[in-house]
Design a protein around this motif. Structure first.
Motif, PDB file in Angstrom:
ATOM      1  N   LEU A   1       0.825  -1.197   0.000  1.00 27.53           N
ATOM      2  CA  LEU A   1       0.000   0.000   0.000  1.00 27.53           C
ATOM      3  C   LEU A   1       0.864   1.254   0.000  1.00 27.53           C
ATOM      4  CD1 LEU A   1      -2.776  -1.083   2.530  1.00 27.53           C
ATOM      5  CD2 LEU A   1      -2.979  -0.877   0.044  1.00 27.53           C
ATOM      6  N   LEU A   2       1.948   1.238   0.794  1.00 35.87           N
ATOM      7  CA  LEU A   2       2.856   2.374   0.824  1.00 35.87           C
ATOM      8  C   LEU A   2       3.495   2.574  -0.540  1.00 35.87           C
ATOM      9  CD1 LEU A   2       4.461   4.579   2.277  1.00 35.87           C
ATOM     10  CD2 LEU A   2       6.084   2.816   3.007  1.00 35.87           C
ATOM     11  N   SER A   3       3.887   1.487  -1.186  1.00 35.95           N
ATOM     12  CA  SER A   3       4.527   1.575  -2.495  1.00 35.95           C
ATOM     13  C   SER A   3       3.598   2.203  -3.516  1.00 35.95           C
ATOM     14  CB  SER A   3       4.951   0.181  -2.969  1.00 35.95           C
ATOM     15  OG  SER A   3       5.839  -0.410  -2.065  1.00 35.95           O
ATOM     16  N   ILE A   4       2.319   1.807  -3.498  1.00 43.53           N
ATOM     17  CA  ILE A   4       1.360   2.356  -4.445  1.00 43.53           C
ATOM     18  C   ILE A   4       1.123   3.833  -4.172  1.00 43.53           C
ATOM     19  CG2 ILE A   4      -1.037   2.247  -5.225  1.00 43.53           C
ATOM     20  CD1 ILE A   4      -0.925  -0.765  -4.822  1.00 43.53           C
ATOM     21  N   VAL A   5       1.035   4.193  -2.889  1.00 43.89           N
ATOM     22  CA  VAL A   5       0.871   5.606  -2.536  1.00 43.89           C
ATOM     23  C   VAL A   5       2.045   6.424  -3.056  1.00 43.89           C
ATOM     24  CG1 VAL A   5       0.856   7.231  -0.623  1.00 43.89           C
ATOM     25  CG2 VAL A   5      -0.606   5.219  -0.542  1.00 43.89           C
ATOM     26  N   LEU A   6       3.260   5.898  -2.897  1.00 38.57           N
ATOM     27  CA  LEU A   6       4.439   6.620  -3.370  1.00 38.57           C
ATOM     28  C   LEU A   6       4.429   6.758  -4.883  1.00 38.57           C
ATOM     29  CD1 LEU A   6       7.176   5.066  -1.051  1.00 38.57           C
ATOM     30  CD2 LEU A   6       6.187   7.365  -0.923  1.00 38.57           C
TER      31      LEU A   6
ATOM     32  N   PRO B   1      -0.332  -8.398  -5.579  1.00 35.09           N
ATOM     33  CA  PRO B   1       0.449  -7.169  -5.442  1.00 35.09           C
ATOM     34  C   PRO B   1       1.131  -6.755  -6.740  1.00 35.09           C
ATOM     35  CG  PRO B   1       0.814  -8.591  -3.560  1.00 35.09           C
ATOM     36  CD  PRO B   1       0.036  -9.394  -4.557  1.00 35.09           C
ATOM     37  N   ALA B   2       1.640  -7.727  -7.503  1.00 33.64           N
ATOM     38  CA  ALA B   2       2.299  -7.402  -8.772  1.00 33.64           C
ATOM     39  C   ALA B   2       1.314  -6.756  -9.741  1.00 33.64           C
ATOM     40  CB  ALA B   2       2.902  -8.659  -9.385  1.00 33.64           C
ATOM     41  N   ALA B   3       0.105  -7.323  -9.832  1.00 36.87           N
ATOM     42  CA  ALA B   3      -0.908  -6.757 -10.727  1.00 36.87           C
ATOM     43  C   ALA B   3      -1.309  -5.355 -10.278  1.00 36.87           C
ATOM     44  CB  ALA B   3      -2.124  -7.674 -10.783  1.00 36.87           C
ATOM     45  N   GLN B   4      -1.437  -5.150  -8.964  1.00 32.50           N
ATOM     46  CA  GLN B   4      -1.799  -3.832  -8.450  1.00 32.50           C
ATOM     47  C   GLN B   4      -0.703  -2.809  -8.717  1.00 32.50           C
ATOM     48  OE1 GLN B   4      -3.085  -4.245  -4.308  1.00 32.50           O
ATOM     49  NE2 GLN B   4      -4.084  -6.162  -4.849  1.00 32.50           N
ATOM     50  N   LEU B   5       0.550  -3.212  -8.556  1.00 26.34           N
ATOM     51  CA  LEU B   5       1.656  -2.306  -8.837  1.00 26.34           C
ATOM     52  C   LEU B   5       1.741  -1.997 -10.329  1.00 26.34           C
ATOM     53  CD1 LEU B   5       4.387  -3.654  -6.398  1.00 26.34           C
ATOM     54  CD2 LEU B   5       3.340  -1.384  -6.357  1.00 26.34           C
ATOM     55  N   ALA B   6       1.420  -2.971 -11.172  1.00 29.46           N
ATOM     56  CA  ALA B   6       1.402  -2.726 -12.611  1.00 29.46           C
ATOM     57  C   ALA B   6       0.341  -1.683 -12.956  1.00 29.46           C
ATOM     58  CB  ALA B   6       1.148  -4.025 -13.372  1.00 29.46           C
ATOM     59  N   GLY B   7      -0.849  -1.837 -12.373  1.00 32.08           N
ATOM     60  CA  GLY B   7      -1.892  -0.860 -12.616  1.00 32.08           C
ATOM     61  C   GLY B   7      -1.510   0.519 -12.110  1.00 32.08           C
ATOM     62  N   ALA B   8      -0.934   0.588 -10.924  1.00 24.34           N
ATOM     63  CA  ALA B   8      -0.534   1.868 -10.350  1.00 24.34           C
ATOM     64  C   ALA B   8       0.565   2.535 -11.163  1.00 24.34           C
ATOM     65  CB  ALA B   8      -0.062   1.672  -8.910  1.00 24.34           C
ATOM     66  N   ALA B   9       1.414   1.726 -11.809  1.00 27.87           N
ATOM     67  CA  ALA B   9       2.498   2.278 -12.626  1.00 27.87           C
ATOM     68  C   ALA B   9       2.007   2.738 -13.993  1.00 27.87           C
ATOM     69  CB  ALA B   9       3.599   1.230 -12.801  1.00 27.87           C
TER      70      ALA B   9
ATOM     71  N   LEU C   1       1.543  -9.227 -20.309  1.00 27.04           N
ATOM     72  CA  LEU C   1       2.977  -9.495 -20.172  1.00 27.04           C
ATOM     73  C   LEU C   1       3.586  -8.637 -19.074  1.00 27.04           C
ATOM     74  CD1 LEU C   1       5.547 -10.921 -21.066  1.00 27.04           C
ATOM     75  CD2 LEU C   1       5.844  -9.152 -22.822  1.00 27.04           C
ATOM     76  N   ALA C   2       3.140  -7.390 -18.952  1.00 31.33           N
ATOM     77  CA  ALA C   2       3.644  -6.527 -17.879  1.00 31.33           C
ATOM     78  C   ALA C   2       3.338  -7.137 -16.515  1.00 31.33           C
ATOM     79  CB  ALA C   2       3.023  -5.132 -17.987  1.00 31.33           C
ATOM     80  N   VAL C   3       2.125  -7.668 -16.355  1.00 27.34           N
ATOM     81  CA  VAL C   3       1.774  -8.310 -15.090  1.00 27.34           C
ATOM     82  C   VAL C   3       2.659  -9.520 -14.851  1.00 27.34           C
ATOM     83  CG1 VAL C   3      -0.046  -9.513 -13.819  1.00 27.34           C
ATOM     84  CG2 VAL C   3      -0.605  -7.496 -15.187  1.00 27.34           C
ATOM     85  N   ALA C   4       2.886 -10.335 -15.896  1.00 28.99           N
ATOM     86  CA  ALA C   4       3.740 -11.513 -15.745  1.00 28.99           C
ATOM     87  C   ALA C   4       5.166 -11.123 -15.366  1.00 28.99           C
ATOM     88  CB  ALA C   4       3.740 -12.324 -17.046  1.00 28.99           C
ATOM     89  N   ILE C   5       5.675 -10.058 -15.950  1.00 31.50           N
ATOM     90  CA  ILE C   5       7.026  -9.589 -15.615  1.00 31.50           C
ATOM     91  C   ILE C   5       7.087  -9.137 -14.169  1.00 31.50           C
ATOM     92  CG2 ILE C   5       8.689  -7.730 -16.050  1.00 31.50           C
ATOM     93  CD1 ILE C   5       7.952  -7.960 -19.036  1.00 31.50           C
ATOM     94  N   PHE C   6       6.090  -8.379 -13.733  1.00 27.49           N
ATOM     95  CA  PHE C   6       6.059  -7.930 -12.341  1.00 27.49           C
ATOM     96  C   PHE C   6       5.861  -9.104 -11.393  1.00 27.49           C
ATOM     97  CE2 PHE C   6       5.020  -3.106 -12.131  1.00 27.49           C
ATOM     98  CZ  PHE C   6       6.052  -2.836 -13.000  1.00 27.49           C
ATOM     99  N   TYR C   7       5.047 -10.059 -11.799  1.00 24.71           N
ATOM    100  CA  TYR C   7       4.780 -11.249 -10.986  1.00 24.71           C
ATOM    101  C   TYR C   7       6.075 -12.012 -10.730  1.00 24.71           C
ATOM    102  CZ  TYR C   7       2.648 -15.981 -10.235  1.00 24.71           C
ATOM    103  OH  TYR C   7       2.278 -17.227  -9.779  1.00 24.71           O
ATOM    104  N   ASP C   8       6.819 -12.285 -11.778  1.00 26.92           N
ATOM    105  CA  ASP C   8       8.082 -12.998 -11.599  1.00 26.92           C
ATOM    106  C   ASP C   8       9.067 -12.171 -10.780  1.00 26.92           C
ATOM    107  OD1 ASP C   8      10.004 -15.189 -12.192  1.00 26.92           O
ATOM    108  OD2 ASP C   8      11.053 -13.560 -13.233  1.00 26.92           O
ATOM    109  N   THR C   9       9.080 -10.867 -10.996  1.00 25.37           N
ATOM    110  CA  THR C   9       9.970 -10.003 -10.221  1.00 25.37           C
ATOM    111  C   THR C   9       9.590 -10.016  -8.742  1.00 25.37           C
ATOM    112  OG1 THR C   9      10.209  -8.566 -12.163  1.00 25.37           O
ATOM    113  CG2 THR C   9      10.948  -7.684 -10.058  1.00 25.37           C
ATOM    114  N   ALA C  10       8.289 -10.001  -8.457  1.00 30.46           N
ATOM    115  CA  ALA C  10       7.844 -10.053  -7.065  1.00 30.46           C
ATOM    116  C   ALA C  10       8.274 -11.353  -6.405  1.00 30.46           C
ATOM    117  CB  ALA C  10       6.324  -9.913  -6.998  1.00 30.46           C
TER     118      ALA C  10
END
Length: 277
Positions: A16-21, A158-166, A172-181
Motif C-alpha cells: 500500500l505504501l509503495s502504491i501511494v508513493l 500485489p504485482a498486478a496492483q503495482l502494474a496498474g498503479a504504474a 505481459l507486464a503483469v507476468a514480468i512484475f509477478y516474476d519479479t515479485a
C-alpha cells in the motif's frame, strides 16, 4: 522466494505504501491509478508456467518440490520457491493448518516461525522428515490450495496492483512484475519491485511517456543490473546466475507477446526450450 519478508505481517502494508508513493510521484503516475490489468485463466496459466520454469525448471506446477539449495534462504519448496528463512513458507504451512488442522506439517510451525523471525537459513529441524511430509502433502488439494492462496496474496495480486498503479496495461507486464515479485519481493528495500519501478521511471520516464514496450525494456535492464549487483549481499552469489529469467522475458517482449497468449517458447538458460501452453 522473496528475500525480504522476515516479518510476514509487513508485505501488505508495504505494498500500500509503495502504491501511494507511485501515485504521489507526479501527474503521469497519478493518472495511472487504473484498475490492475486483468488476465484470463489462459494468460494466468502461462504466467504461472513462466514462474515454474524459472523456479523449478519445468512447466508443471511443482507443489511437491522441496530442497536445500544452500543459497542463504534455508529450505526452498513448492510452486513459488517458498523459503523457510523469508517467511512465505511459514505462511503456506499456517494456511494449510487452517484448512486441515491435523496434518504432518503443522508440527513444524514453531521451527518455521523461528526461522522467519530471524531470517535464519538453518535447515536444522527441517530435514528429511519435513521434506517427506511436504512431498506427501502435495497430493492434498487443500495443501495445493494453500500454496495457491499465498502466491496470490503475496506475489501475483500485489504485482498486478503495482502494474496498474504504474500505468501498465498488458498481461505481459503483469507476468514480468509477478516474476519479479517472486524473486525480488514487494518490500521497499533497494532490491524490491517498487524500487526497481522507481529506478525505471527515473531512467525512462513513466510508461505513459515512454510507451509500455520501451518502459518494460528499460525495466528489464534495471532488473538485470540489480540481479548482477544486488544491494543485498546475501544474494550476490545466486542472483547473477538467474539473469536468464530476464533474457527470456526480454525475448517475449521483443517478439511482441504483450498479450501473453500461448503457445510461447522460452529458453532461459540457453540449453532447453520450454513451450508454454
Amino acid at each position: 522466494m522473496a528475500p525480504t519478508t522476515q516479518d510476514v505481517a509487513r508485505p501488505r502494508i508495504l505494498l500500500l505504501l509503495s502504491i501511494v508513493l507511485l501515485l504521489a510521484a507526479g501527474p503521469a503516475a497519478a493518472s495511472a491509478h487504473a484498475q490492475a490489468p486483468a488476465l484470463t485463466p489462459v494468460q494466468r496459466h502461462v504466467a504461472d508456467q513462466l514462474v515454474s520454469v524459472f523456479e523449478n525448471d519445468t512447466t508443471r506446477i511443482r507443489y511437491d518440490y522441496v530442497v536445500d539449495l544452500h543459497d542463504g534462504c534455508g529450505i526452498t519448496a513448492g510452486r513459488a520457491g517458498f523459503c523457510s528463512a523469508t517467511g512465505d513458507m511459514l505462511l503456506v504451512v499456517r494456511d494449510y493448518a487452517a484448512r486441515r488442522p491435523h496434518n504432518a506439517l503443522r508440527r513444524y510451525l514453531p521451527v518455521l516461525r523461528a526461522r522467519a523471525a530471524t531470517g535464519s537459513a538453518s535447515a536444522r529441524g527441517l530435514r528429511r522428515a519435513f521434506r517427506t511430509a511436504w512431498r506427501h502433502a502435495a497430493s492434498d488439494a487443500r495443501f495445493r490450495a494453500a500454496q495457491d492462496h499465498v502466491v496470490d496474496e503475496e506475489y501475483f495480486d500485489p504485482a498486478a496492483q503495482l502494474a496498474g498503479a504504474a500505468g501498465l496495461a498488458s498481461p505481459l507486464a503483469v507476468a514480468i512484475f509477478y516474476d519479479t515479485a517472486i524473486e525480488h519481493g514487494i518490500s521497499t528495500d533497494p532490491d524490491g519491485l517498487p524500487a526497481l519501478i522507481a529506478r525505471t521511471d527515473a531512467r525512462a520516464g513513466a510508461p505513459a511517456v515512454a510507451g509500455e514496450g520501451r518502459w518494460l525494456a528499460a525495466f528489464l535492464d534495471v532488473r538485470r543490473a540489480d540481479l548482477l549487483h544486488p544491494h543485498n549481499r546475501a544474494r550476490r552469489i545466486d542472483w547473477p546466475e538467474s539473469v536468464g529469467r530476464v533474457s527470456a522475458l526480454r525475448h517475449l517482449l521483443a517478439d511482441g507477446h504483450l498479450d501473453l497468449l500461448p503457445p510461447l517458447a522460452i529458453d532461459p538458460w540457453g540449453d532447453h526450450t520450454f513451450t508454454l501452453r
